[in-house]
Design a protein around this motif. Structure first.
Motif, PDB file in Angstrom:
ATOM      1  N   THR A 177     -16.192  -2.345  -0.517  1.00  0.00           N
ATOM      2  CA  THR A 177     -15.511  -2.042  -2.148  1.00  0.00           C
ATOM      3  C   THR A 177     -16.234  -2.980  -3.005  1.00  0.00           C
ATOM      4  O   THR A 177     -15.943  -2.815  -4.183  1.00  0.00           O
ATOM      5  CB  THR A 177     -13.933  -2.595  -1.912  1.00  0.00           C
ATOM      6  N   HIS A 209     -13.818  -3.185   3.993  1.00  0.00           N
ATOM      7  CA  HIS A 209     -13.607  -4.212   2.786  1.00  0.00           C
ATOM      8  C   HIS A 209     -14.696  -4.664   1.943  1.00  0.00           C
ATOM      9  O   HIS A 209     -14.725  -4.645   0.596  1.00  0.00           O
ATOM     10  CB  HIS A 209     -12.751  -5.504   3.190  1.00  0.00           C
ATOM     11  N   TYR A 253     -13.132 -13.541  -9.575  1.00  0.00           N
ATOM     12  CA  TYR A 253     -11.998 -12.500  -8.995  1.00  0.00           C
ATOM     13  C   TYR A 253     -10.501 -12.530  -9.854  1.00  0.00           C
ATOM     14  O   TYR A 253     -10.220 -13.658 -10.147  1.00  0.00           O
ATOM     15  CB  TYR A 253     -11.687 -12.504  -7.677  1.00  0.00           C
ATOM     16  N   ASN A 254     -10.322 -11.524 -10.291  1.00  0.00           N
ATOM     17  CA  ASN A 254      -9.082 -11.458 -11.435  1.00  0.00           C
ATOM     18  C   ASN A 254      -8.327 -10.202 -11.045  1.00  0.00           C
ATOM     19  O   ASN A 254      -8.720  -9.067 -11.196  1.00  0.00           O
ATOM     20  CB  ASN A 254      -9.542 -11.173 -12.605  1.00  0.00           C
ATOM     21  N   PRO A 255      -7.402 -10.406 -10.049  1.00  0.00           N
ATOM     22  CA  PRO A 255      -6.498  -9.188  -9.444  1.00  0.00           C
ATOM     23  C   PRO A 255      -5.777  -8.466 -10.538  1.00  0.00           C
ATOM     24  O   PRO A 255      -5.355  -7.137 -10.363  1.00  0.00           O
ATOM     25  CB  PRO A 255      -5.604  -9.698  -8.537  1.00  0.00           C
ATOM     26  N   LEU A 256      -5.620  -9.163 -11.625  1.00  0.00           N
ATOM     27  CA  LEU A 256      -4.660  -8.455 -12.664  1.00  0.00           C
ATOM     28  C   LEU A 256      -5.570  -7.849 -13.804  1.00  0.00           C
ATOM     29  O   LEU A 256      -5.161  -7.376 -14.777  1.00  0.00           O
ATOM     30  CB  LEU A 256      -3.798  -9.362 -13.270  1.00  0.00           C
ATOM     31  N   HIS A 257      -6.921  -7.731 -13.696  1.00  0.00           N
ATOM     32  CA  HIS A 257      -7.851  -7.073 -14.537  1.00  0.00           C
ATOM     33  C   HIS A 257      -7.585  -5.796 -14.904  1.00  0.00           C
ATOM     34  O   HIS A 257      -7.620  -5.404 -16.156  1.00  0.00           O
ATOM     35  CB  HIS A 257      -9.431  -7.173 -13.892  1.00  0.00           C
ATOM     36  N   GLU A 258      -7.106  -4.779 -14.150  1.00  0.00           N
ATOM     37  CA  GLU A 258      -6.728  -3.473 -14.490  1.00  0.00           C
ATOM     38  C   GLU A 258      -5.131  -3.234 -14.608  1.00  0.00           C
ATOM     39  O   GLU A 258      -4.833  -2.311 -14.972  1.00  0.00           O
ATOM     40  CB  GLU A 258      -7.318  -2.456 -13.340  1.00  0.00           C
ATOM     41  N   PHE A 259      -4.326  -4.413 -14.628  1.00  0.00           N
ATOM     42  CA  PHE A 259      -2.973  -4.168 -14.788  1.00  0.00           C
ATOM     43  C   PHE A 259      -2.623  -3.779 -16.372  1.00  0.00           C
ATOM     44  O   PHE A 259      -3.197  -4.313 -17.245  1.00  0.00           O
ATOM     45  CB  PHE A 259      -2.416  -5.605 -14.643  1.00  0.00           C
ATOM     46  N   ILE A 284     -15.226  -6.210  -3.752  1.00  0.00           N
ATOM     47  CA  ILE A 284     -14.178  -7.101  -4.216  1.00  0.00           C
ATOM     48  C   ILE A 284     -14.324  -8.295  -3.354  1.00  0.00           C
ATOM     49  O   ILE A 284     -14.404  -8.297  -2.183  1.00  0.00           O
ATOM     50  CB  ILE A 284     -12.849  -6.601  -4.125  1.00  0.00           C
ATOM     51  N   ASP A 285     -14.489  -9.340  -3.942  1.00  0.00           N
ATOM     52  CA  ASP A 285     -14.594 -10.633  -3.094  1.00  0.00           C
ATOM     53  C   ASP A 285     -13.662 -11.546  -3.674  1.00  0.00           C
ATOM     54  O   ASP A 285     -13.820 -12.007  -4.675  1.00  0.00           O
ATOM     55  CB  ASP A 285     -15.791 -11.493  -3.218  1.00  0.00           C
ATOM     56  N   PRO A 286     -12.149 -11.604  -2.940  1.00  0.00           N
ATOM     57  CA  PRO A 286     -11.087 -12.600  -3.370  1.00  0.00           C
ATOM     58  C   PRO A 286     -11.219 -13.859  -3.823  1.00  0.00           C
ATOM     59  O   PRO A 286     -10.576 -14.782  -4.099  1.00  0.00           O
ATOM     60  CB  PRO A 286     -10.062 -12.237  -2.602  1.00  0.00           C
TER      61      PRO A 286
END
Length: 118
Positions: free
Chosen positions: A50, A47, A59-65, A52-54
């Protein structure tokens, strides 16, 4: 007079202090891990690799959406379902609407102990 107040206060303190006494809670079942320590550490290392630090502020989980539907399509669907949206967002959170709607039903009543007829 002061002696009576002091004695009353001391007696009340003793009674109140005993009300907070409680035995510590213990688990009746011992914890049984499903992964070994090495497996957990390997998962953590994977983890961290990667990057990525949630828990980070950025942190933006929808950045690539990317949506597959246009804004106009979503708005048209909303307007077509306006009565449903109004009912579900009403004062009773839609419980009245859901209780009175007709549900598709299999032949006859369904009992909890009987398998579903297909």
């Amino acid at each position: 007079m002061n002696r009576k107040i002091t004695l009353t206060f001391a007696a009340a303190s003793l009674v109140a202090a005993s009300a907070f006494a409680e035995t510590p809670m213990t688990d009746s079942l011992p914890f049984k891990a499903s992964l070994t320590r090495a497996q957990v550490q390997a998962e953590l290392a994977q983890h961290r690799s990667t990057g990525i630090d949630p828990y980070a502020d950025g942190y933006n989980p929808l950045h690539e959406f990317r949506s597959t539907r246009t804004r106009a399509e979503v708005q048209a669907e909303f307007l077509a379902e306006r009565a449903l949206v109004s009912a579900l967002n009403g004062e009773d959170s839609g419980s009245g609407y859901l209780a009175h709607r007709a549900l598709p039903r299999a032949v006859g009543p369904q009992m909890a102990a009987l398998p579903v007829a297909e």
